[in-house]
Each structure stands twice: as structure tokens, then as C-alpha cells.
Design an enzyme around this catalytic site. Structure first.
Site, PDB file in Angstrom:
ATOM      1  CB  SER A 151      20.882  64.077  29.136  1.00  0.00           C
ATOM      2  OG  SER A 151      20.274  65.220  30.083  1.00  0.00           O
ATOM      3  CB  SER A 152      20.481  62.163  33.870  1.00  0.00           C
ATOM      4  OG  SER A 152      20.037  61.703  35.062  1.00  0.00           O
ATOM      5  CE1 TYR A 165      25.713  62.472  36.546  1.00  0.00           C
ATOM      6  CE2 TYR A 165      23.344  62.819  36.978  1.00  0.00           C
ATOM      7  CZ  TYR A 165      24.436  62.185  36.096  1.00  0.00           C
ATOM      8  OH  TYR A 165      24.238  61.112  35.110  1.00  0.00           O
ATOM      9  CE  LYS A 169      24.999  63.849  32.972  1.00  0.00           C
ATOM     10  NZ  LYS A 169      25.920  63.017  31.683  1.00  0.00           N
TER      11      LYS A 169
END
Length: 260
Positions: A151-152, A165, A169
Site C-alpha cells: 500500500s502507501s 494513486y 491504495k
């Protein structure tokens, strides 16, 4: 008494999007390979073929068994192709570890001209890609299997520069929890996510590195630096080990303390 180790001897792993030698996927693949796993390197673009070979050589030098598979994860057919090549290439009936690392991102703000093709690709690769991979791998994953989604920190922070983006995520974080519930009690498989902060790879255009990375680096607590692929690889190594059997449904920040 036997000494506890992080050995993955006999395990078969797939790491999607791992064909760049300085990328997060390569760092994860190396961590798994040097601890005994047989690892599939996956990439999609012809332009990355030589780099994928370099990644494979890194893993072999670390003592790992390696297979390279070129295909995208943005279709169910592509995901099934990776799985089939894994089973055939390693002459195995089981896949023990899946790391959904493949991802794309584009600059996306409300004040810029939106590109519907780019927007669709972000969700197709970052959210649907893991869905296709999990669906394809699970029939071959035994109890004790491990699924890790990359993920982020932006899934929780949001982003003014790459909003689609970040949102993709966040969707992956939600899927992580859902899959953990579905696959845990019924199949004995854990599902977790790791959320890197800034990691200096060539996926970020050089002209945007300062604007995108430095504000995040300034928030780190462990050290005043960007993360490295090895930082992320070592965190994944801990989660795929048998000792992590009671950890599932989590999105774990691997960011030097930017988020929690």
C-alpha cells in the site's frame, strides 16, 4: 531447543512488479530469496526485460531460486498466467507467499486536465490487479500462506499531487481487511499490507522528487532520510514468517514513523 529463524526454505513466492533492480519489488524479492524462498520475478514492459534479468541475478547471487515471468496483472488472464508459469517453472503444487507490489501512479489534480485512460489504469493495476492475483493464487495456497499487499502512507494521508494513486491504495487497504476475514478462518491464510512512505526509486520523475518526497522525509522519526527497498523487504520478511501467524488484516506503516 531449536533456534528461531526467518528461514523460508521450501516456500514458493510471487512478487509482482519486481523487475526493476532499484525498486521496492526487487528489495522484497531479495529479502525472500536470501532466506530460502523460490521467487518469481514479474514485470510487464519489454523495456524492463534487462532490468528484470539483473534482479534475477541479484537473487541468484544471494543463493535463491528464481523464475522470471513477463505479463501484466491488470487482467485475470495475466494473473492466471503468472500462477501457471510459477507452478510449471518450479514444478510445484503450492504457492506459499504472494506479494502484490505492482502499481502505477500519475500526477492527478483537479486543476489539471484529467486523463480518463490514466485514471482507469491506476485503479485497474493497483486495486483490481491484487484482486485478480489473490483469486488466482488462493486455490494453490496451503494453510499458513501469506498475502502481502504493498500500500502507501498516502492511503491515509491523501495526496494533492497523486490523488487517484492515494485513493487506489486506500481501496487496497480495505480489500486487505476483507480478504483477511474471508481467508483466515476458512483457509488459514493471513493477509496484511505494508505502507511505505517515500522510497527513492526511479518510478518518481526526477523533476518531481523534491516536491513529492522532501515534505514526507521531513516527517520521518526513525531517521531523517527516505526509505530504501531493503527497509520494505525486511518488513515483508517478518510478516511472511510463521511467527507472524497472529497478525492479519493490518496495514502496517513502514515509513520511519510518518503514519501509524
Amino acid at each position: 531447543m531449536a533456534v528461531d529463524t526467518l528461514s523460508l526454505e521450501g516456500k514458493v513466492a510471487i512478487v509482482t512488479g519486481s523487475g526493476r533492480e532499484n525498486g521496492i519489488g526487487a528489495g522484497i524479492a531479495l529479502a525472500l530469496a536470501r532466506n530460502g524462498a523460490s521467487v518469481v520475478i514479474n514485470y510487464v514492459s519489454d523495456a524492463t526485460a534487462k532490468r528484470a534479468e539483473k534482479v534475477a541475478e541479484m537473487l541468484r547471487e544471494a543463493g535463491g531460486k528464481v523464475l522470471i515471468v513477463q505479463t501484466g496483472v491488470d487482467t485475470l488472464e495475466g494473473a492466471r498466467h503468472i500462477v501457471q508459469k510459477t507452478l510449471e517453472g518450479f514444478q510445484t503444487t503450492h504457492i506459499d507467499i504472494l506479494v502484490n507490489n505492482a502499481g502505477v501512479g500519475f500526477l492527478s489534480t483537479l486543476t489539471s486536465e484529467l486523463d480518463p485512460v490514466e485514471t482507469a489504469k491506476v485503479y485497474q493495476v493497483n486495486a483490481n490487479g491484487p484482486l485478480y492475483m489473490v483469486s488466482s493464487v488462493v486455490p494453490h495456497m496451503p494453510p499458513g500462506g501469506r498475502i502481502i499487499n504493498v500500500s502507501s502512507t498516502q492511503s491515509k494521508q491523501g495526496s494533492e499531487m497523486v490523488s487517484t494513486y492515494a485513493a487506489s491504495k486506500a481501496a487496497l487497504d480495505n480489500l486487505t481487511v476483507s480478504w483477511a476475514g474471508e481467508l483466515g478462518r476458512s483457509k488459514g491464510i493471513t493477509v496484511n499490507a505494508v505502507a511505505p512512505g517515500p522510497v527513492l526509486t526511479d518510478i518518481v520523475p526526477p523533476e518531481h522528487v523534491e516536491a513529492m518526497m522532501q515534505p514526507q522525509i521531513d516527517l520521518t522519526k526513525a531517521a531523517h532520510r527516505a526509505g530504501t527497498p531493503a527497509d520494505i523487504g525486511d518488513a515483508v520478511l517478518l510478516l511472511v514468517n510463521e511467527k507472524a501467524r497472529w497478525i492479519t488484516g493490518q496495514s502496517i506503516s513502514v515509513s520511519g514513523g510518518i503514519t501509524h
